[in-house]
Design a protein around this motif. Structure first.
Motif, PDB file in Angstrom:
ATOM      1  N   VAL A 146      23.437   1.266 -38.058  1.00 50.75           N
ATOM      2  CA  VAL A 146      24.125   2.052 -37.028  1.00 50.75           C
ATOM      3  C   VAL A 146      24.632   1.187 -35.882  1.00 50.75           C
ATOM      4  O   VAL A 146      25.376   1.694 -35.022  1.00 50.75           O
ATOM      5  CB  VAL A 146      23.218   3.170 -36.466  1.00 50.75           C
ATOM      6  N   LEU A 147      24.292  -0.075 -35.830  1.00 51.86           N
ATOM      7  CA  LEU A 147      24.677  -0.906 -34.686  1.00 51.86           C
ATOM      8  C   LEU A 147      26.192  -0.910 -34.440  1.00 51.86           C
ATOM      9  O   LEU A 147      26.624  -0.830 -33.282  1.00 51.86           O
ATOM     10  CB  LEU A 147      24.150  -2.327 -34.859  1.00 51.86           C
ATOM     11  N   PRO A 148      27.032  -0.978 -35.486  1.00 50.28           N
ATOM     12  CA  PRO A 148      28.481  -0.959 -35.207  1.00 50.28           C
ATOM     13  C   PRO A 148      29.014   0.407 -34.763  1.00 50.28           C
ATOM     14  O   PRO A 148      30.177   0.511 -34.362  1.00 50.28           O
ATOM     15  CB  PRO A 148      29.099  -1.352 -36.570  1.00 50.28           C
ATOM     16  N   LYS A 149      28.185   1.441 -34.820  1.00 47.29           N
ATOM     17  CA  LYS A 149      28.640   2.799 -34.550  1.00 47.29           C
ATOM     18  C   LYS A 149      28.261   3.306 -33.164  1.00 47.29           C
ATOM     19  O   LYS A 149      28.634   4.428 -32.786  1.00 47.29           O
ATOM     20  CB  LYS A 149      28.046   3.764 -35.584  1.00 47.29           C
ATOM     21  N   ILE A 150      27.514   2.518 -32.389  1.00 47.33           N
ATOM     22  CA  ILE A 150      26.927   3.043 -31.154  1.00 47.33           C
ATOM     23  C   ILE A 150      27.991   3.483 -30.153  1.00 47.33           C
ATOM     24  O   ILE A 150      27.891   4.565 -29.556  1.00 47.33           O
ATOM     25  CB  ILE A 150      25.967   2.000 -30.535  1.00 47.33           C
ATOM     26  N   GLY A 151      29.011   2.674 -29.956  1.00 44.55           N
ATOM     27  CA  GLY A 151      30.030   2.999 -28.956  1.00 44.55           C
ATOM     28  C   GLY A 151      30.727   4.323 -29.223  1.00 44.55           C
ATOM     29  O   GLY A 151      30.829   5.189 -28.338  1.00 44.55           O
ATOM     30  N   GLU A 152      31.213   4.498 -30.423  1.00 46.11           N
ATOM     31  CA  GLU A 152      31.906   5.742 -30.782  1.00 46.11           C
ATOM     32  C   GLU A 152      30.967   6.938 -30.705  1.00 46.11           C
ATOM     33  O   GLU A 152      31.348   8.028 -30.256  1.00 46.11           O
ATOM     34  CB  GLU A 152      32.495   5.616 -32.184  1.00 46.11           C
ATOM     35  N   PHE A 153      29.711   6.727 -31.142  1.00 50.44           N
ATOM     36  CA  PHE A 153      28.727   7.809 -31.093  1.00 50.44           C
ATOM     37  C   PHE A 153      28.505   8.270 -29.648  1.00 50.44           C
ATOM     38  O   PHE A 153      28.432   9.475 -29.371  1.00 50.44           O
ATOM     39  CB  PHE A 153      27.409   7.344 -31.704  1.00 50.44           C
ATOM     40  N   ILE A 154      28.396   7.317 -28.724  1.00 54.41           N
ATOM     41  CA  ILE A 154      28.182   7.670 -27.318  1.00 54.41           C
ATOM     42  C   ILE A 154      29.323   8.533 -26.792  1.00 54.41           C
ATOM     43  O   ILE A 154      29.098   9.541 -26.105  1.00 54.41           O
ATOM     44  CB  ILE A 154      28.031   6.397 -26.473  1.00 54.41           C
ATOM     45  N   ILE A 155      30.543   8.145 -27.082  1.00 56.06           N
ATOM     46  CA  ILE A 155      31.701   8.906 -26.583  1.00 56.06           C
ATOM     47  C   ILE A 155      31.678  10.338 -27.093  1.00 56.06           C
ATOM     48  O   ILE A 155      31.897  11.294 -26.334  1.00 56.06           O
ATOM     49  CB  ILE A 155      33.004   8.184 -26.969  1.00 56.06           C
ATOM     50  N   ASN A 156      31.388  10.511 -28.371  1.00 57.64           N
ATOM     51  CA  ASN A 156      31.349  11.861 -28.939  1.00 57.64           C
ATOM     52  C   ASN A 156      30.175  12.663 -28.394  1.00 57.64           C
ATOM     53  O   ASN A 156      30.319  13.858 -28.068  1.00 57.64           O
ATOM     54  CB  ASN A 156      31.274  11.774 -30.462  1.00 57.64           C
ATOM     55  N   LEU A 157      29.011  12.030 -28.286  1.00 64.66           N
ATOM     56  CA  LEU A 157      27.843  12.734 -27.767  1.00 64.66           C
ATOM     57  C   LEU A 157      28.011  13.066 -26.295  1.00 64.66           C
ATOM     58  O   LEU A 157      27.661  14.168 -25.845  1.00 64.66           O
ATOM     59  CB  LEU A 157      26.593  11.878 -27.970  1.00 64.66           C
ATOM     60  N   GLY A 158      28.547  12.118 -25.536  1.00 62.76           N
ATOM     61  CA  GLY A 158      28.702  12.339 -24.105  1.00 62.76           C
ATOM     62  C   GLY A 158      29.509  13.576 -23.781  1.00 62.76           C
ATOM     63  O   GLY A 158      29.198  14.312 -22.831  1.00 62.76           O
TER      64      GLY A 158
END
Length: 221
Positions: free
Chosen positions: A30-42
């Motif tokens: 999941v390390l390459p996915k953290i940035g995009e995940f944050i934007i969607n979750l935020g």
């Protein structure tokens, strides 16, 4: 490989980011996915509990963030977290409930589960720290190999490819890292394990153990 799967390292209810692990077996995936995940979750976080700032930064209203801290998004600071004087959050960071990010500590592309403590001069990059794990003063993750080749994980004599150029450490729940230790690229430490101060750790360290030095790992009694 079974020992480094997500369900062996973490309890599922101690981070608001648990959905990032859906569909994967190993936490480093999941390390390459953290940035995009944050934007969607935020975007889904309730406005009555979280303040949204420019640059895709969401900070819980109950969090304590020092004015001197530097936060670059995407980032989420969860409820009752403490971000202390001169902390440096470089982006792609999730700081869990009640977590502590201390003086001059630097974070980059990380997930800190709830109640994680990185309180004194720590560097944590391309890493995941499980529930109530703690890094002693001056302990750091090293996230790039000196020869710049892709990171592998050592489990005994076997090596597992991650496909990643940057990977620091994965700490399971309730891991204690001693002061001044270095967690080399591709380190995975099982839950409820202690690492002695001034250690240089590489590869997989079993859960429920005490890491004294390379080649000397004993089971907790």
């Amino acid at each position: 490989m079974e020992r480094i799967k997500i369900n062996h390292l973490f309890e599922s209810d101690h981070t608001l980011a648990m959905n990032i692990f859906d569909g994967v077996q190993y936490p480093y995936e999941v390390l390459p996915k953290i940035g995009e995940f944050i934007i969607n979750l935020g975007k889904s976080l309730p406005a009555e509990r979280f303040e949204c700032r420019n640059g895709n930064i969401w900070i819980a209203k109950s969090a304590n963030v020092a004015e001197t801290a530097s936060i670059t998004g995407p980032a989420i600071i969860d409820e009752e977290a403490e971000i202390r004087h001169c902390a440096f959050i470089r982006g792609n960071a999730i700081v869990g409930k009640g977590a502590v990010v201390g003086n001059s500590t630097e974070l980059k592309n990380v997930i800190l589960f709830d109640k994680v403590q990185v309180p004194h001069y720590n560097y944590v990059g391309d890493s995941i720290l499980g529930y109530q794990s703690h890094m002693g003063a001056g302990s750091i993750t090293s996230n790039v190999k000196s020869d710049k080749t892709l990171v592998e994980i050592r489990i005994g004599e076997a090596k597992t490819a991650t496909g990643l150029k940057k990977m620091g450490a994965i700490l399971g729940d309730h891991v204690e890292i001693g002061c001044g230790s270095i967690l080399n690229p591709g380190t995975i430490i099982g839950k409820n394990t202690n690492v002695y101060p001034l250690s240089s750790v590489r590869g997989y360290v079993p859960e429920g153990s005490i890491y004294k030095k390379q080649g000397e790992i004993v089971e907790k009694k």
